[in-house]
Design a protein around this motif. Structure first.
Motif, PDB file in Angstrom:
ATOM      1  N   PHE A   1     -68.233  38.993 -22.672  1.00 17.03           N
ATOM      2  CA  PHE A   1     -67.675  39.639 -23.862  1.00 17.03           C
ATOM      3  C   PHE A   1     -67.106  38.647 -24.862  1.00 17.03           C
ATOM      4  N   LYS A   2     -67.254  37.350 -24.565  1.00 12.65           N
ATOM      5  CA  LYS A   2     -66.878  36.292 -25.502  1.00 12.65           C
ATOM      6  C   LYS A   2     -65.426  36.384 -25.957  1.00 12.65           C
ATOM      7  N   LEU A   3     -64.543  36.850 -25.069  1.00 15.36           N
ATOM      8  CA  LEU A   3     -63.133  36.864 -25.442  1.00 15.36           C
ATOM      9  C   LEU A   3     -62.597  35.433 -25.354  1.00 15.36           C
ATOM     10  N   PRO A   4     -61.639  35.081 -26.219  1.00 12.58           N
ATOM     11  CA  PRO A   4     -61.082  33.723 -26.161  1.00 12.58           C
ATOM     12  C   PRO A   4     -60.362  33.495 -24.830  1.00 12.58           C
ATOM     13  N   ASP A   5     -60.716  32.374 -24.152  1.00 11.15           N
ATOM     14  CA  ASP A   5     -60.260  32.176 -22.775  1.00 11.15           C
ATOM     15  C   ASP A   5     -58.749  32.086 -22.633  1.00 11.15           C
ATOM     16  N   ILE A   6     -58.094  31.324 -23.533  1.00 11.35           N
ATOM     17  CA  ILE A   6     -56.657  31.075 -23.348  1.00 11.35           C
ATOM     18  C   ILE A   6     -55.887  32.388 -23.353  1.00 11.35           C
ATOM     19  N   VAL A   7     -56.059  33.153 -24.425  1.00  9.42           N
ATOM     20  CA  VAL A   7     -55.242  34.360 -24.574  1.00  9.42           C
ATOM     21  C   VAL A   7     -55.627  35.402 -23.528  1.00  9.42           C
ATOM     22  N   THR A   8     -56.922  35.514 -23.231  1.00  7.69           N
ATOM     23  CA  THR A   8     -57.348  36.504 -22.244  1.00  7.69           C
ATOM     24  C   THR A   8     -56.736  36.205 -20.883  1.00  7.69           C
TER      25      THR A   8
ATOM     26  N   VAL B   1     -61.836  40.365 -31.332  1.00 12.44           N
ATOM     27  CA  VAL B   1     -63.218  39.910 -31.170  1.00 12.44           C
ATOM     28  C   VAL B   1     -64.189  40.977 -31.668  1.00 12.44           C
TER      29      VAL B   1
ATOM     30  N   LEU C   1     -47.522  35.999 -28.170  1.00  9.36           N
ATOM     31  CA  LEU C   1     -48.975  36.016 -28.365  1.00  9.36           C
ATOM     32  C   LEU C   1     -49.465  37.420 -28.677  1.00  9.36           C
TER      33      LEU C   1
ATOM     34  N   LEU D   1     -51.843  42.886 -24.840  1.00  8.41           N
ATOM     35  CA  LEU D   1     -52.405  41.610 -25.262  1.00  8.41           C
ATOM     36  C   LEU D   1     -53.922  41.612 -25.072  1.00  8.41           C
ATOM     37  N   LEU D   2     -54.361  42.158 -23.925  1.00 10.76           N
ATOM     38  CA  LEU D   2     -55.787  42.232 -23.643  1.00 10.76           C
ATOM     39  C   LEU D   2     -56.486  43.109 -24.685  1.00 10.76           C
TER      40      LEU D   2
ATOM     41  N   VAL E   1     -56.678  41.194 -28.011  1.00 10.36           N
ATOM     42  CA  VAL E   1     -57.745  40.191 -28.025  1.00 10.36           C
ATOM     43  C   VAL E   1     -59.102  40.868 -28.173  1.00 10.36           C
ATOM     44  N   GLY E   2     -59.292  41.934 -27.391  1.00  9.80           N
ATOM     45  CA  GLY E   2     -60.562  42.646 -27.452  1.00  9.80           C
ATOM     46  C   GLY E   2     -60.840  43.169 -28.852  1.00  9.80           C
TER      47      GLY E   2
ATOM     48  N   LEU F   1     -51.544  38.380 -32.089  1.00  9.78           N
ATOM     49  CA  LEU F   1     -52.934  38.855 -32.032  1.00  9.78           C
ATOM     50  C   LEU F   1     -53.059  40.320 -32.411  1.00  9.78           C
TER      51      LEU F   1
ATOM     52  N   ALA G   1     -53.143  37.030 -20.715  1.00  4.65           N
ATOM     53  CA  ALA G   1     -52.943  38.474 -20.570  1.00  4.65           C
ATOM     54  C   ALA G   1     -53.198  38.932 -19.135  1.00  4.65           C
TER      55      ALA G   1
ATOM     56  N   VAL H   1     -58.376  29.486 -30.269  1.00  6.73           N
ATOM     57  CA  VAL H   1     -58.071  30.715 -29.541  1.00  6.73           C
ATOM     58  C   VAL H   1     -58.728  31.945 -30.131  1.00  6.73           C
TER      59      VAL H   1
END
Lengths: 340, 324
Positions: free
Chosen positions: B113-120, A328, A268, A320-321, A324-325, A272, B123, A4
């Motif tokens: 943007f190569k964000l991880p698929d599951i968590v994105t 990364v 989550l 959450l978005l 994650v952003g 994160l 969300a 993930v």
């Protein structure tokens, strides 16, 4: 793919960044500790906007819900840190919650009922652990399925509705106990997190968890019992979720078959977003704790301001978005600096 | 895969279907009545269309957990447009547009943007559920539904078939053309196998991933249109029941036929619907359905895993030799 928090730049030379204590640049310091400032800012803003936010009763309520949530997300933090995923934790909590409620309303006494709830946690922890760590099956699909199984049984126990409880037994008494002004539960959870932080930072266990996320094959070659480690993490996640479910049964004086849904995004998000604190995007227990406090304060304060459930749901999703952003983004930055 | 093994797999699938159907028929003869088979096909249509979209995402080796939430948002958007007096075609396009937009957003976030698929996708799914409350504060919408002709999608017939099933067949046909009968489809599989190799072979990798997510969102909203047409009301939890059956159908099909494909997904959907419909006939309450689906899914993934099935196969001849 099941990873993930996968790296965006798969450079071969992505050696671990040494903990750069000395020579911390201002930008790095901001990233490392900025999140804690944000946590404090949320509390200050809501305290100014709504003075009832810092009334002792409200603080106490927030501490209780934050403690229970923090307990539930402890196992998840390390699973995500190790590059795997568990999306069944909230359903296991719901099932243990309903098991306790079902047993108590069926005439069992509280110690027996809590044992039942705990047993459920161990059982589902073992199920996930065997399938994901033991047999190396895809973690996401397996935990979606086991989570759906748990949620379905939880609904079946209450025949589709909630079960209200007339007594809360010794668990309720435990929740009511206080140490000075703080609830005992908050102190216990804080202590658990201190121990967890020690395991994560000072023991080989923590090193292995982070190494697993980097390169599982390499860790295995180095002689670390990888499967046993992952096995333990999944059992841990099942057990802490079950304990949280038991505490919720006494806290809400009822069994709620659908309580999982609200904890899913929060869990989550906490892991994160918390990963941004201290470790530049790697999930860690102190970060999770801070993020749980942040989310509890934000959602509670938003409720006091009269936001609807849907607005708070949107806030959750957006956070959450953003989390994650940021993770990364932080990783590409650190890797670029390393390879440059 | 040689034609020979494919033939064996189809035979195995037919045998499983026959066994399941036989078991339910022996418990309740109504299982094979025309009325029930039509109900089964309608049930299969809703889950099948959603699973079809997910197949593309699984083929490019990603995950989409947002489609249940997006489907709910699509259902509410469509319901709101119908309640507002818009013509049916416009309401349905509005619902489908929601799915397409969310799918493209997911795809760009994951591919570009190569964000991880599951968590994105978790969300964005959470966001979509939040948005779906906006139209009516969470109450279900059914105004004008009867007048609009939406219900005809469920009740009407097309070439002797129930319309939902005809829509599923049409969608599957398009799916087969895209995924299993064109260069475009090869590119999906190539992206899933090895993104770097595919890129150097001239496959627009990012575009394929975006397309997969877009198709998944679109199909989820199409399936929820069928669902709303059959239930007669749009509500904010319309999409949540799509998650498990869709994943189960794709994985069950992939387990049976060796890899995910449109036909494999259809086969998986058929098995799932057979079981769910059969258990409903035996008067098993609704809240057990996810337990049944997830148990079947776990068993399928475990038993069809190459290492485990290999171990089982080694086990069986060994025992035979001992006997001899």
């Amino acid at each position: 793919m099941t990873d993930v928090t996968q790296q965006s730049v798969p450079t071969a030379s992505a050696a671990r960044r040494a903990p750069a204590r000395q020579g911390l640049q201002p930008g790095q310091a901001l990233m490392r500790y900025g999140f804690f400032g944000l946590v404090i800012a949320v509390f200050v803003v809501f305290a100014v906007l709504r003075p009832t936010f810092i009334a002792p009763g409200n603080i106490h309520g927030m501490l209780m819900s934050a403690s229970i949530a923090a307990l539930m997300f402890l196992g998840l933090t390390w699973i995500v840190a190790a590059g795997e995923i568990d999306v069944s934790f909230m359903s296991v909590a719901a099932l243990s919650n309903m098991t306790v409620a079902g047993l108590v309303s069926g005439g069992a006494d509280w110690p027996l009922a809590t044992l039942g709830g705990l047993g459920i946690g161990v059982l589902f922890g073992l199920l996930n652990a065997t399938l994901v760590a033991g047999l190396r099956l895809p973690a996401l699909v397996i935990t979606i399925a086991s989570g759906a199984l748990a949620a379905s049984i939880a609904a079946a126990i209450g025949l589709g509705t909630s079960i209200s409880l007339s007594t809360t037994g010794y668990v309720g008494a435990l929740l009511d106990m206080r140490v000075g002004v703080l609830p005992l539960l908050a102190v216990i959870v804080a202590a658990i997190y201190v121990v967890a932080w020690f395991m994560q930072e000072k023991l080989t266990f923590g090193r292995y968890v982070y190494a697993l996320e980097q390169n599982r094959a390499a860790v295995e070659e180095a002689g670390v019992p990888v499967n046993r480690l992952m096995f333990m993490l999944y059992v841990l996640s099942g057990v802490v979720s079950a304990v949280a479910g038991i505490l919720l049964a006494a806290n809400l004086s009822s069994g709620q078959p659908y309580l999982g849904t609200s904890y899913f995004l929060d869990g989550l998000t906490a892991v994160l977003l918390g990963g941004m604190a201290l470790k530049f995007g790697k999930p860690n227990v102190i970060g999770t704790l801070a993020a749980v406090i942040f989310l509890t304060g934000l959602l509670n304060g938003a409720a006091l301001l009269g936001w609807t459930d849907s607005q708070r749901q949107i806030v959750r999703g957006s956070l959450l978005l953003v989390g994650v952003g940021l993770v990364v983004y932080a990783r590409t930055r650190t890797h670029k600096r390393k390879t440059a | 895969m040689t034609t020979n093994t494919l033939f064996i797999r189809i035979l195995a699938f037919g045998a499983i279907v026959a066994i399941i159907a036989g078991l339910f028929w022996s418990q309740n003869p109504a299982f094979l009545s025309t009325g029930n088979i039509r109900a089964l096909m309608r049930h299969m249509s809703v889950n099948g269309v959603a699973a079809l979209g997910l197949t593309f995402v699984i083929v490019v080796r990603h995950f989409d957990l947002s489609f249940p939430g997006v489907a709910s948002f699509g259902a509410m958007t469509m319901g709101w447009l119908i309640a507002g007096g818009q013509p049916l075609w416009m309401a349905i396009s509005g619902g489908l547009a929601v799915g397409l937009l969310f799918g493209i957003f997911n795809g760009i976030a994951v591919a570009r943007f190569k964000l991880p698929d599951i968590v994105t996708t978790i969300a964005t799914g959470g966001l979509a559920i939040g948005f779906s409350y906006f139209y009516s504060n969470g109450t279900s919408i059914s105004r004008n539904f009867f007048m609009s002709g939406l219900l005809d999608i469920n009740d009407g017939r097309f070439l002797g078939l129930d319309r939902p099933f005809a829509i599923l067949l049409g969608a599957a046909l398009i799916g087969i053309l895209i995924l299993n009968a064109s260069r475009f489809g090869r590119a999906f599989y190539a992206t899933g196998e090895n993104e770097t190799a595919a890129w150097y072979s001239g496959v627009p990798v990012n575009a394929m991933v975006v397309a997969a997510f877009a198709l998944c969102g679109l199909c989820a909203c199409l399936s929820v249109v069928l669902l709303v047409a059959s239930s007669g009301a749009a509500n904010v939890s319309a999409g949540t029941q799509l998650l498990m059956p869709a994943f189960a159908a794709v994985y069950l099909g992939a387990a049976l036929f060796g890899r995910p494909s449109v036909l494999a997904t259809l086969a998986g959907t058929m098995l799932m619907s057979l079981m769910l419909n059969g258990f409903t006939l035996l008067a098993i309450p609704y809240y057990y359905s996810d337990a049944i689906v997830s148990t079947v899914l776990i068993l399928a993934i475990t038993c069809f895993d190459p290492r485990i099935s290999g171990a089982l196969r080694r086990l069986i001849p060994a025992r035979k030799e001992k006997l001899a």
